[in-house]
Structures are given as C-alpha cells and as structure tokens.
Enzyme design. Structure first.
Site, mmCIF file in Angstrom:
data_model
loop_
_atom_site.group_PDB
_atom_site.id
_atom_site.type_symbol
_atom_site.label_atom_id
_atom_site.label_comp_id
_atom_site.label_asym_id
_atom_site.label_seq_id
_atom_site.Cartn_x
_atom_site.Cartn_y
_atom_site.Cartn_z
ATOM 1 N N ASP A 1 37.783 67.048 34.504
ATOM 2 C CA ASP A 1 39.213 67.302 34.636
ATOM 3 C C ASP A 1 39.524 68.509 33.760
ATOM 4 O O ASP A 1 39.283 68.493 32.552
ATOM 5 C CB ASP A 1 40.054 66.093 34.214
ATOM 6 C CG ASP A 1 41.506 66.322 34.582
ATOM 7 O OD1 ASP A 1 41.765 66.725 35.726
ATOM 8 O OD2 ASP A 1 42.370 66.132 33.718
ATOM 9 N N ASP B 1 42.871 62.355 38.394
ATOM 10 C CA ASP B 1 43.326 63.086 37.202
ATOM 11 C C ASP B 1 44.065 62.161 36.228
ATOM 12 O O ASP B 1 44.097 62.444 35.029
ATOM 13 C CB ASP B 1 44.308 64.214 37.583
ATOM 14 C CG ASP B 1 43.693 65.270 38.482
ATOM 15 O OD1 ASP B 1 42.555 65.672 38.225
ATOM 16 O OD2 ASP B 1 44.364 65.694 39.445
HETATM 17 C C1 LIP Z 1 43.382 69.601 37.533
HETATM 18 C C2 LIP Z 1 44.278 68.938 36.516
HETATM 19 C C3 LIP Z 1 45.210 69.991 35.998
HETATM 20 C C4 LIP Z 1 46.229 70.072 37.080
HETATM 21 C C5 LIP Z 1 45.594 70.507 38.392
HETATM 22 C C6 LIP Z 1 44.289 69.793 38.731
HETATM 23 P P1 LIP Z 1 40.763 69.304 38.116
HETATM 24 O O1 LIP Z 1 42.280 68.763 37.843
HETATM 25 O O2 LIP Z 1 43.878 68.122 35.598
HETATM 26 O O3 LIP Z 1 45.860 69.585 34.826
HETATM 27 O O4 LIP Z 1 47.217 70.979 36.721
HETATM 28 O O5 LIP Z 1 46.560 70.244 39.392
HETATM 29 O O6 LIP Z 1 44.486 68.603 39.395
HETATM 30 O O7 LIP Z 1 40.813 69.963 39.452
HETATM 31 O O8 LIP Z 1 40.415 70.248 37.032
HETATM 32 O O9 LIP Z 1 39.977 68.053 38.114
#
Ligand code: LIP
Length: 276
Positions: free
Chosen positions: A92, A219
């Site tokens: 994440d 997330d």
């Molecule tokens: C991301 C998130 C980030 C959010 C993005 C996205 P990934 O997840 O944690 O904070 O702004 O929309 O979902 O793609 O890095 O797992």
C-alpha cells in the site's frame, strides 16, 4: 466463538517475512506499469509479494479465501463471502515505493461472515507493526494504541489522499474538499501516500481524522479495525455505517469529528468494489 489469534499471529509473521522482499526492492530501480490511471502504479514486487503471502496462507489454511489487490487487477472476481477471507494489499503506497518515499505498508485484513476479525498493517521502512483483533485492542510493536479522543474538528490534524483519479470531477471535488476543511478551519491537512498508514496515524492519536474517496477495500480493511480498536470511529463519508466496499471512508478520533467532516466534504461517484 472461534478464537482467530493463531491466524493473526500468522498474518503478523508473514507480513514481516514478506517485508524483506519489499525492503530489498525499495532501493532498486523498478519496472513500473500503469493500471486504472497514470497515477495507479504496479511493480513486479507488488505481484511477487502478493503471491508469497497468498501461497503461505493457502499452505496453512487451504480452505480460506482471498481478495488481493493484484489478483483482482489480473482479473480475479472480487467477492466477499461468509468464508474466512484474507484481504491483502501487498504494497500500500506503490507510488511511494516507486519513488522511495519512505511510507509503504503490507496490509492484511481477515474477515469471517463478512465481519473483520483482525487487521495487520506493517509499515516496512518505519518498522512499525500495527495490528488489532476484534474486542482485544490495537497495538503497534506490542504497545497499545489510543486515538486522540478529540471532539472539536477545528483542533484536528486531518489526513487525506490525492488518490489515483485524474478526471476533472474527481480532482475538483478532492481539492475543494481540502479547501472546505481548511476553511472550518482545521489545524492541518496531511497526506502520507498510503491509506493504511494514514489511518493508523488516527489510531496512534498523531492525527485526529482521515478521510478518502476512491481507495479500495484492501487499502483500508485492516486499518479500519485498528482505528476502531484504538477507540476511534470509522464511517462512510455520507455519515452512514462503514462499508469497506463503498470506497468511501472517514476514520476519526470521535463521532463528533467524523460527523463534522462528513458534513464538510462532498463525494464524487465511484463504482463499489463489489459491483460487477
Ligand atoms: C493507494 C493508496 C493511496 C491512495 C490511492 C491508492 P496502492 O493504494 O493507499 O493512499 O491514495 O488511491 O489506492 O495502489 O498503493 O495499493
């Protein structure tokens, strides 16, 4: 009532093991591919870490099911059933990972009968292992976590994210929401680049609230129970009950702060995670 502590401990240990792959790759050049938008990135490490986690869990718990960010991106159906289910985000904060911005997390939630039993968020570069089990409190590196309890939104540090959407409506709603919050006023607005770590800041009391529209269940599922077990409140941005599939969340120190933010911000439309 089944005690899922063994599964929690297993989740913590595999998150720690898999972080070695993340940390090794963190310093290296990455081969980056785009997913839904120019800011929605994936690397080979995201895919590799998800495979490592799923195969380790499958070996130990062959009947359990999975919802994994990269498996869904590869075409697997996203369906939350009553079966024991591991909801996994292998990295994440992939944009952070690509740029070596030092907040990246492995996020693992575990649900039974669609209810979250525990969540594990390992912020790898910081070496902070956040976890919580339903009814048993929230912890970071073994120390108990407590949300700030702040009730006055004008005294809050609020975390949010820019997100991956780049269409005009999403961008204008997202930026005007930040404007509205600053007008309340709040003490400050922050963005760390990972929803999981952002929400864990609410659990530590370092931030008083977090809101975001457009992220996915992987997330936020783990960090939602961490916030709740730290005494915080988690709800939908429209003020209704938290629904991990709705792609909208407010996590806050108190109901008063959560409701103030729900009143102040607007949502933009995005498809539910479980919509076909
Ligand atoms: C991301 C998130 C980030 C959010 C993005 C996205 P990934 O997840 O944690 O904070 O702004 O929309 O979902 O793609 O890095 O797992």
């Amino acid at each position: 009532m089944t005690d899922w502590t063994d599964c929690l401990n297993f989740g913590i240990s595999i998150a720690k093991q898999a972080s070695e792959v993340v940390l090794l790759a963190f310093q290296q050049q990455k081969d980056v591919k785009l997913k839904s938008s120019p800011a929605d990135l994936v690397t080979e490490t995201d895919q590799q870490v998800e495979k490592i986690l799923i195969s380790a869990i499958r070996n130990k718990y062959p009947d359990h099911r999975f919802i994994g960010e990269e498996s869904v991106a590869a075409g697997e159906r996203l369906e939350l059933t009553d079966s024991p289910t591991w909801i996994i985000d292998p990295i994440d904060g992939t944009v952070n990972f690509v740029h070596r911005f030092p907040f990246v997390a492995i996020s693992i939630a575990f649900t039974v009968n669609k209810q979250t039993e525990f969540g594990v968020v390992y912020s790898c570069v910081e070496d902070k292992m956040f976890y919580a089990q339903r009814g048993k409190g929230a912890f970071v590196n073994g120390e108990p976590l407590y949300a700030s309890g702040q009730e006055d939104v004008s005294r809050c540090v609020v975390v949010t994210e820019i997100g991956a959407e780049r269409d005009d409506l999403s961008l204008s709603t997202m930026t005007s929401n930040i404007f509205r919050l600053l007008q309340l006023p709040v003490h400050g607005v922050r963005a760390m680049g990972t929803a999981a770590v952002d929400m864990c800041q609410v659990a530590t009391g370092g931030a008083d609230a977090y809101y975001h529209i457009g992220m996915h269940c992987w997330d936020i599922a783990a960090s939602a129970i961490i916030v709740q077990e730290a005494g915080g409140v988690v709800m939908d941005t429209d003020g209704s009950d938290f629904d991990m599939m709705s792609r909208r969340v407010i996590a806050a120190s108190s109901s008063a702060v959560a409701n103030s933010i729900a009143h102040a911000i607007q949502a933009f439309p995005c498809r539910r995670d479980d919509e076909d």
